[in-house]
Structures are given as C-alpha cells and as structure tokens.
Scaffold this motif. Sequence first.
Motif, PDB file in Angstrom:
ATOM      1  N   GLY A  17       0.812  -1.206   0.000  1.00  0.00           N
ATOM      2  CA  GLY A  17       0.000   0.000   0.000  1.00  0.00           C
ATOM      3  C   GLY A  17       0.850   1.262   0.000  1.00  0.00           C
ATOM      4  N   ARG A  18       1.894   1.283   0.803  1.00  0.00           N
ATOM      5  CA  ARG A  18       2.776   2.452   0.838  1.00  0.00           C
ATOM      6  C   ARG A  18       3.530   2.618  -0.483  1.00  0.00           C
ATOM      7  N   MET A  19       3.902   1.492  -1.107  1.00  0.00           N
ATOM      8  CA  MET A  19       4.571   1.595  -2.405  1.00  0.00           C
ATOM      9  C   MET A  19       3.625   2.168  -3.448  1.00  0.00           C
ATOM     10  N   LEU A  20       2.357   1.745  -3.419  1.00  0.00           N
ATOM     11  CA  LEU A  20       1.379   2.296  -4.348  1.00  0.00           C
ATOM     12  C   LEU A  20       1.229   3.804  -4.139  1.00  0.00           C
ATOM     13  N   GLN A  21       1.138   4.240  -2.890  1.00  0.00           N
ATOM     14  CA  GLN A  21       1.040   5.675  -2.610  1.00  0.00           C
ATOM     15  C   GLN A  21       2.259   6.419  -3.136  1.00  0.00           C
ATOM     16  N   PHE A  22       3.421   5.811  -3.028  1.00  0.00           N
ATOM     17  CA  PHE A  22       4.658   6.428  -3.496  1.00  0.00           C
ATOM     18  C   PHE A  22       4.596   6.691  -5.005  1.00  0.00           C
ATOM     19  N   GLY A  90      -3.267   9.737 -11.114  1.00  0.00           N
ATOM     20  CA  GLY A  90      -3.220   9.710  -9.651  1.00  0.00           C
ATOM     21  C   GLY A  90      -4.070   8.631  -9.033  1.00  0.00           C
ATOM     22  N   VAL A  91      -4.284   7.513  -9.729  1.00  0.00           N
ATOM     23  CA  VAL A  91      -5.075   6.408  -9.195  1.00  0.00           C
ATOM     24  C   VAL A  91      -4.315   5.114  -9.425  1.00  0.00           C
ATOM     25  N   GLY A  92      -4.666   4.104  -8.650  1.00  0.00           N
ATOM     26  CA  GLY A  92      -4.040   2.801  -8.803  1.00  0.00           C
ATOM     27  C   GLY A  92      -4.645   1.806  -7.840  1.00  0.00           C
ATOM     28  N   ARG A 118     -13.618   3.941 -12.853  1.00  0.00           N
ATOM     29  CA  ARG A 118     -14.843   4.705 -12.592  1.00  0.00           C
ATOM     30  C   ARG A 118     -14.592   5.785 -11.542  1.00  0.00           C
ATOM     31  N   LEU A 119     -13.797   5.454 -10.530  1.00  0.00           N
ATOM     32  CA  LEU A 119     -13.490   6.458  -9.500  1.00  0.00           C
ATOM     33  C   LEU A 119     -12.668   7.606 -10.075  1.00  0.00           C
ATOM     34  N   ALA A 120     -11.816   7.292 -11.052  1.00  0.00           N
ATOM     35  CA  ALA A 120     -10.973   8.339 -11.628  1.00  0.00           C
ATOM     36  C   ALA A 120     -11.791   9.360 -12.400  1.00  0.00           C
TER      37      ALA A 120
END
Length: 379
Positions: A17-22, A90-92, A118-120
């Motif tokens: 999760g932290r890597m995805l945020q990075f 900015g999504v993933g 859809r969220l994007a």
Amino acid sequence: MLVRPAAALSLSGGDLGRMLQFFVARGEGRVPAGALARMERAGGPGAAAGLATTYGLHTQALQDQGLTWRGHRGGITGASAELFYVPDAGVGYFCALNSDDDDALDELGRTLRAHVARLAQRSTAVPPPARALGPEVEPFLGWYEPVSLRYEREHARAALLDLTPLRAVDGGLRLGGRALTRGDYLPVAQAPRPLFRRPSEHEPTLALVREGVRAGEGEERLVVTPAGTLRRLPTWQAWLRLGGLALAAVAMGSSVARAAALALRRLLRRGGRRAGGALHVWPAVATATLAAGVALEAYGDPARLGRPTAWAWALTLCSLLFPALALASLASVLASRARRRGPRPSRAARVHAGLVALTLVGVSVYLAAWGLVGVRTWR
C-alpha cells in the motif's frame, strides 16, 4: 523452471500500500523530478520500433478501461500479487492472493481496474482508427519463432512448440500459436514502420520491423511486441520442424505400443518367446525416460533450485539415460541384422525398430545441441 530467479521483492500488504502511494504521488518528493518518468519509459526493441507500451525499468504497461497502467505482478509458490497505477491520473490499486492461480489474479485485477477507472472519472482514450493493410505487410506474412525468451533452455522447446503463424485476416493481422501475443490486430500506422493494436487497446502493441543486412546474413523480418520478439522463418523450415516433431511423437508412441503388445502376448502366453524383444524394449524404455524427464521439468518446484535434491538428481539422470538408451536401441537393431544363427525378427519389425532408433538418436542430438544432456539445476 530450471534456473534461479533473477530478482524478487517480498512485501507485506501494508508495504504494498505504501509503495502504491509512493508511485501515485509521483515519489512524494523523495526522488528527483522525472526519475519515475524515466523508470516508466518504454525501452528495449519495442521502444525502438515505436511502441510506447513496452517494458520499462522494472515496470510493465497494461491497457485496460481505455487507460494505460504501469506496474508489475509477481508471485511465489502459494501466493501472488500485483500493483498497477495510472501515472497521469493519480489512481491505482494493489491486490494479493494466498494462491498462485494466474487466472484468479487476472480476474481480480480486471475487476479492480474497472472500479478504479470509474473512481478516476476520466475520459478514456479513443483508439486510433484502423487503416487498410499496405503492401509492405505482405513480406511479413508467414511463420515465426520466439527469439527473446527469458531462459536460454526454453529455446529447445520454443523452436518446436511455439512456432507462430502470422496471417492477414479481415483487413488486419492474426497472430496464432500459443504465444501470449496471439490474437487479432488492427493496423494504425504504416510509417516509418507498420504498427498494430488489438481491438480492445488504444495504443499500438505490435510492430513489423526489418533488420538490416549483416555480414554473411540476409535481411531478417521481426514481429516486435511488449511480450517479446518473433523472427520470421522460411515456410519450409517451419514445416520441417513440425514434421520432425510429429515423426518423433509417432515413432516413440508406436515403440511403446509395440512393447506393450509384446508384453501382453507373453503375459497371455500366446506368442511364446519371440526373437528381437530388445528391438522393442529399448526404444520403449528410452521413450519412458524422456517422458519422465519432461514431467520432472514441468512440475519442478522453485524451492528445489540450486540444491542437489532427489528431484534434481532424477532430472539429471533422465537427461543422461535417454541418449544412452537411444544408442542402445540403435545397437540392438544393428545386432539383429548381424545375427547369423537362431531366430531373427521379421523384416517389418527390424525396419520399424531402425526408424524408431534413428528418431531417438536424432532427438538426443537435438537435446545435446541445446545443452540439455547432463543438465544440472545446481552448481
């Protein structure tokens, strides 16, 4: 799997999760500007051919929901995970399974990408219009073999089992065979080289490339995709390989069938003791040894790599026994021809045994040429 893994990254769910945020936050100010963009930039032969969706620096591209995702997936025995994001949106997402079932991970990834897209709330890319096939495509139609395999030992198998036909179908191209890149492609550009995309994609993922003439060699025609590169083969050579494979399969299968029939007759005591039993026994044992080696290789456990375990020794033993048994088969045929006294096997039996023995020796030479005789998975 007969080689050690090149690299691996083992993380907890929180670390993923932290890597995805990075990546989504474009480095969170911890890396120089543009560093991640260079990491995501397409490279290799695909980028040189004009494909923007090839492998970058430890990142792969994936087209889905009209977006181009960057990330990677991985797994070990009993576990798998993947992480993908859209750099400019900015999504993933990331996900993990307590299973190494690729189909399950594929389905989960598709579901998550649809939800994240859809969220994007971004407009998806519009695929470029398809174009008509040009005359420059004609010389590329034919048979291909993979030339950018991950492991050198896979070439022996791929040169026979992964031959791929490229055909013109309904205004586009169809790549056949067992490759991950098989399917239909629509033309989207003709210059400086022909580019193609799948109907579900919005960016090209296949390019037709001519390699320049090298010393002593003719021009090569290549099909370049993000998953690898294929090289054009002369049609006669492709059919020769397929014919040789079929001949080997029929010869070895018939040797097992004749040996089984001989054993059954002896069991039922209908045929008595027949001359030339070795003509049928040696080829059948050689075939069984090859089948055992293939099964050991197919069901090899990565946890056993690098160690001289019973599995590793069994694989090495099979790779040594098969050529020895092939030579024994040929020797039994020659011995039956030289026999002057006692009962001799029938002419038909000797001809069949001779063809099978020559086939087995040919397979042994092929395996030896690829370094698969005496193969070891440890050093």
